[in-house]
Design a protein around this motif. Structure first.
Motif, PDB file in Angstrom:
ATOM      1  N   ALA A  92       0.829  -1.225  -0.116  1.00 11.93           N
ATOM      2  CA  ALA A  92      -0.171  -0.002  -0.084  1.00 11.93           C
ATOM      3  C   ALA A  92       1.022   1.442   0.026  1.00 11.93           C
ATOM      4  O   ALA A  92       0.537   2.343  -0.895  1.00 11.93           O
ATOM      5  N   SER A  93       1.861   1.182   0.801  1.00 15.46           N
ATOM      6  CA  SER A  93       2.915   2.404   0.680  1.00 15.46           C
ATOM      7  C   SER A  93       3.614   2.646  -0.505  1.00 15.46           C
ATOM      8  O   SER A  93       3.712   3.733  -1.070  1.00 15.46           O
ATOM      9  N   TRP A  94       3.827   1.498  -1.182  1.00 15.22           N
ATOM     10  CA  TRP A  94       4.651   1.496  -2.558  1.00 15.22           C
ATOM     11  C   TRP A  94       3.432   2.242  -3.499  1.00 15.22           C
ATOM     12  O   TRP A  94       3.650   3.026  -4.503  1.00 15.22           O
ATOM     13  N   GLY A  95       2.208   1.606  -3.386  1.00 19.56           N
ATOM     14  CA  GLY A  95       1.168   2.140  -4.295  1.00 19.56           C
ATOM     15  C   GLY A  95       0.896   3.591  -4.151  1.00 19.56           C
ATOM     16  O   GLY A  95       0.802   4.503  -5.362  1.00 19.56           O
ATOM     17  N   PHE A  96       0.755   4.140  -2.872  1.00 14.73           N
ATOM     18  CA  PHE A  96       0.885   5.537  -2.739  1.00 14.73           C
ATOM     19  C   PHE A  96       1.993   6.248  -3.199  1.00 14.73           C
ATOM     20  O   PHE A  96       1.697   7.458  -3.858  1.00 14.73           O
ATOM     21  N   GLU A  97       3.214   5.679  -3.242  1.00 17.86           N
ATOM     22  CA  GLU A  97       4.399   6.455  -3.839  1.00 17.86           C
ATOM     23  C   GLU A  97       4.019   6.621  -5.366  1.00 17.86           C
ATOM     24  O   GLU A  97       4.651   7.597  -5.754  1.00 17.86           O
ATOM     25  N   VAL A  98       3.356   5.534  -5.953  1.00 15.22           N
ATOM     26  CA  VAL A  98       3.340   5.680  -7.471  1.00 15.22           C
ATOM     27  C   VAL A  98       2.291   6.414  -8.008  1.00 15.22           C
ATOM     28  O   VAL A  98       1.998   6.179  -9.165  1.00 15.22           O
ATOM     29  N   GLY A  99       1.309   6.826  -7.144  1.00 17.20           N
ATOM     30  CA  GLY A  99       0.192   7.841  -7.507  1.00 17.20           C
ATOM     31  C   GLY A  99      -1.181   7.194  -7.158  1.00 17.20           C
ATOM     32  O   GLY A  99      -2.133   8.055  -7.616  1.00 17.20           O
ATOM     33  N   LEU A 100      -1.358   6.117  -6.547  1.00 16.73           N
ATOM     34  CA  LEU A 100      -2.437   5.579  -6.101  1.00 16.73           C
ATOM     35  C   LEU A 100      -3.330   6.436  -4.837  1.00 16.73           C
ATOM     36  O   LEU A 100      -2.398   6.947  -4.075  1.00 16.73           O
ATOM     37  N   SER A 101      -4.335   6.791  -4.904  1.00 24.14           N
ATOM     38  CA  SER A 101      -4.799   7.428  -3.592  1.00 24.14           C
ATOM     39  C   SER A 101      -5.126   6.504  -2.449  1.00 24.14           C
ATOM     40  O   SER A 101      -4.986   5.181  -2.499  1.00 24.14           O
ATOM     41  N   PRO A 102      -4.883   6.883  -1.276  1.00 17.63           N
ATOM     42  CA  PRO A 102      -5.271   6.125  -0.078  1.00 17.63           C
ATOM     43  C   PRO A 102      -6.535   5.255  -0.126  1.00 17.63           C
ATOM     44  O   PRO A 102      -6.414   3.763   0.027  1.00 17.63           O
ATOM     45  N   THR A 103      -7.523   5.642  -0.752  1.00 19.21           N
ATOM     46  CA  THR A 103      -8.719   4.871  -1.026  1.00 19.21           C
ATOM     47  C   THR A 103      -8.561   3.550  -1.995  1.00 19.21           C
ATOM     48  O   THR A 103      -8.873   2.520  -1.760  1.00 19.21           O
ATOM     49  N   ARG A 104      -7.753   3.807  -2.938  1.00 22.65           N
ATOM     50  CA  ARG A 104      -7.360   2.948  -3.948  1.00 22.65           C
ATOM     51  C   ARG A 104      -6.418   1.816  -3.361  1.00 22.65           C
ATOM     52  O   ARG A 104      -6.466   0.529  -3.831  1.00 22.65           O
ATOM     53  N   THR A 105      -5.559   2.120  -2.702  1.00 24.67           N
ATOM     54  CA  THR A 105      -4.611   1.298  -1.895  1.00 24.67           C
ATOM     55  C   THR A 105      -5.464   0.635  -1.163  1.00 24.67           C
ATOM     56  O   THR A 105      -5.014  -0.928  -1.069  1.00 24.67           O
ATOM     57  N   GLY A 106      -6.347   1.018  -0.445  1.00 23.41           N
ATOM     58  CA  GLY A 106      -7.104   0.160   0.684  1.00 23.41           C
ATOM     59  C   GLY A 106      -7.874  -0.838  -0.181  1.00 23.41           C
ATOM     60  O   GLY A 106      -8.034  -1.770   0.238  1.00 23.41           O
ATOM     61  N   LEU A 107      -8.309  -0.250  -1.260  1.00 30.46           N
ATOM     62  CA  LEU A 107      -9.268  -1.266  -2.014  1.00 30.46           C
ATOM     63  C   LEU A 107      -8.234  -2.568  -2.632  1.00 30.46           C
ATOM     64  O   LEU A 107      -8.871  -3.461  -2.813  1.00 30.46           O
ATOM     65  N   LEU A 108      -7.125  -2.060  -2.958  1.00 31.15           N
ATOM     66  CA  LEU A 108      -6.188  -3.225  -3.382  1.00 31.15           C
ATOM     67  C   LEU A 108      -6.009  -4.022  -2.485  1.00 31.15           C
ATOM     68  O   LEU A 108      -6.022  -5.205  -2.905  1.00 31.15           O
ATOM     69  N   MET A 109      -5.743  -3.615  -1.156  1.00 29.32           N
ATOM     70  CA  MET A 109      -5.276  -4.548  -0.153  1.00 29.32           C
ATOM     71  C   MET A 109      -6.675  -5.481  -0.051  1.00 29.32           C
ATOM     72  O   MET A 109      -6.437  -6.568   0.514  1.00 29.32           O
ATOM     73  N   ALA A 110      -7.869  -4.911  -0.056  1.00 28.80           N
ATOM     74  CA  ALA A 110      -9.199  -5.704   0.139  1.00 28.80           C
ATOM     75  C   ALA A 110      -9.448  -6.642  -0.705  1.00 28.80           C
ATOM     76  O   ALA A 110      -9.619  -7.774  -0.538  1.00 28.80           O
ATOM     77  N   ALA A 111      -8.979  -6.355  -2.128  1.00 26.86           N
ATOM     78  CA  ALA A 111      -9.280  -7.333  -3.162  1.00 26.86           C
ATOM     79  C   ALA A 111      -8.297  -8.287  -2.983  1.00 26.86           C
ATOM     80  O   ALA A 111      -8.704  -9.505  -3.459  1.00 26.86           O
TER      81      ALA A 111
END
Length: 412
Positions: free
Chosen positions: A235-254
């Protein structure tokens, strides 16, 4: 496999083992999901906070290696009671007594012991309580408890934690521990006693070989280190490359939901195969290696696509590997699965700690490459372990043929 068979419907037993595993595994995920509030309240730095999580897994690893055989000799009632009391003690300590770093570390040690007790008890329930044709599915459902714990840890923040604060979330888990202990003590009638491991001279001649168990334990140590780092930092890496916190959360949930589905499906398929489960484990680990290599690409699409691959398929092997090793444990499933479980806890302790420090020094892309290498090494060790297991089965045919599904077969 000889030994007694516990009564009760398989579906109830699977659900109980999964719930018990979730109860033992959830504390570090509750801690991580509420990290900001807990650190502010207790005045903790990142080092102490990360050390508390590592201590949880480290304690569970040591306890599993040293106490798993003792749990094999306990009745179901006593094992459940011990697990419930430890979870309750650690949870209530966090909910009301912890005021600083020392008390936090002590509470995490107690919860680590509780996790080991929950895991050992649920492994025994799976190995001794389910008919052979349901054990693959049973271990798949049981090991889905870890991604489920990740999801529940995240959901606790906007629900229970929002209403009562972070301490209230641990009060809830502690209360569930009390309910488990009370259920074990107050259940009417005598519970069937599990067969004692090591009781009788002939069990020693039919015990699982140590070297293949060590190879399997090392494999899950390396794979678990990479997987737990993945779960903690993607999730931290996703935020660094431009994903929003909501999208990183959805990534983890999915990713967690995908891992649950693949784990359950893999267990279901294992009950319909006749051996050859460990090659599937190796293939899933290699999928994790590919996913981690893809994460090196600093693009949002790559993090989403390869992150889902690594989380859902690359982290789907724990239940299937536990099932295969427990089946090969002959009459001592607690000792056999204890090696694998200890490896998982060791990797859980060392992965986020060491790989997290590495990513701080060399960056995320290089660390993902290291994770990929760990997955490849783990897959190779699984293949080596399987060859050792099958060679031992040919050299020392088991006293009772190992049964997969409705047939007998001496294969891993």
């Amino acid at each position: 496999m000889s030994g007694t068979t516990t009564s009760g419907r398989p579906a109830v037993l699977m659900s109980a083992a999964s719930a018990l595993t979730t109860l033992g595994a959830i504390p570090p995920f509750l801690l991580g999901a509420q990290a900001v509030a807990i650190r502010d309240d207790l005045g903790l730095g990142l080092g102490i906070f990360g050390g508390a999580v590592s201590l949880f897994f480290g304690t569970a690893a040591v306890a599993t290696m040293t106490l798993s055989s003792r749990f094999g000799a306990l009745s179901r009632r006593v094992a459940l009671c011990v697990a419930g009391v430890l979870v309750a003690a650690g949870g209530y300590a966090l909910s009301g007594l912890v005021q600083g770093p020392v008390s936090l570390l002590v509470a995490m040690v107690v919860l680590g012991l509780g996790n080991a007790a929950c895991q050992a008890t649920s492994n025994l329930l799976m190995s001794r309580g389910l008919p052979p044709g349901r054990r693959g599915l049973g271990f798949g459902i049981k090991q889905s408890a870890v991604p489920l714990a990740i999801m529940l840890g995240g959901l606790a923040v906007p629900t229970v934690g929002q209403v009562g604060g972070w301490r209230s979330t641990f009060a809830v888990t502690a209360s569930v521990g009390v309910a488990v202990a009370a259920f074990a003590l107050l259940r009417g009638g005598r519970w069937q006693r599990l067969a004692r491991e090591g009781a009788g001279g002939d069990l020693d001649t039919d015990s699982p070989p140590t070297l293949p168990l060590l190879m399997a334990g090392l494999a899950i140590t390396f794979a678990s280190a990479a997987a737990n780092y993945l779960g903690a930092f993607v999730a931290s890496w996703g935020f660094e490359v431009g994903l929003s916190p909501t999208r990183t959360g959805l990534l983890m949930a999915a990713g967690s939901a995908g891992s649950i589905l693949v784990r359950v499906f893999s267990g279901w398929r294992a009950d319909r195969r006749f051996g050859a489960n460990m090659p599937v484990v190796a293939a899933q680990m290699l999928a994790g290696a590919v996913g981690c290599l893809g994460l090196m690409v600093a693009e949002a699409w790559a993090v989403v696509g390869f992150g889902l691959l690594a989380l859902s398929i690359g982290w789907a092997w724990p239940g299937l590997l536990l099932y295969a090793v427990a089946r090969l444990g002959r009459d001592r499933p607690a000792r056999a699965s204890g090696f694998v479980q200890a490896g998982a806890f060791t990797g859980g302790a060392l992965g986020p700690l060491l790989l997290g420090a590495l990513s701080g020094q060399v960056g995320f892309p290089a660390t993902w490459a290291v994770c990929s290498g760990l997955f490849v090494l783990a897959a190779a060790l699984v293949v080596v372990s399987r060859r050792m297991f099958t060679a031992d089965l040919r050299r020392r045919p088991p006293r009772d043929p190992l049964r997969y599904g409705r047939r007998y077969r001496t294969d891993a």
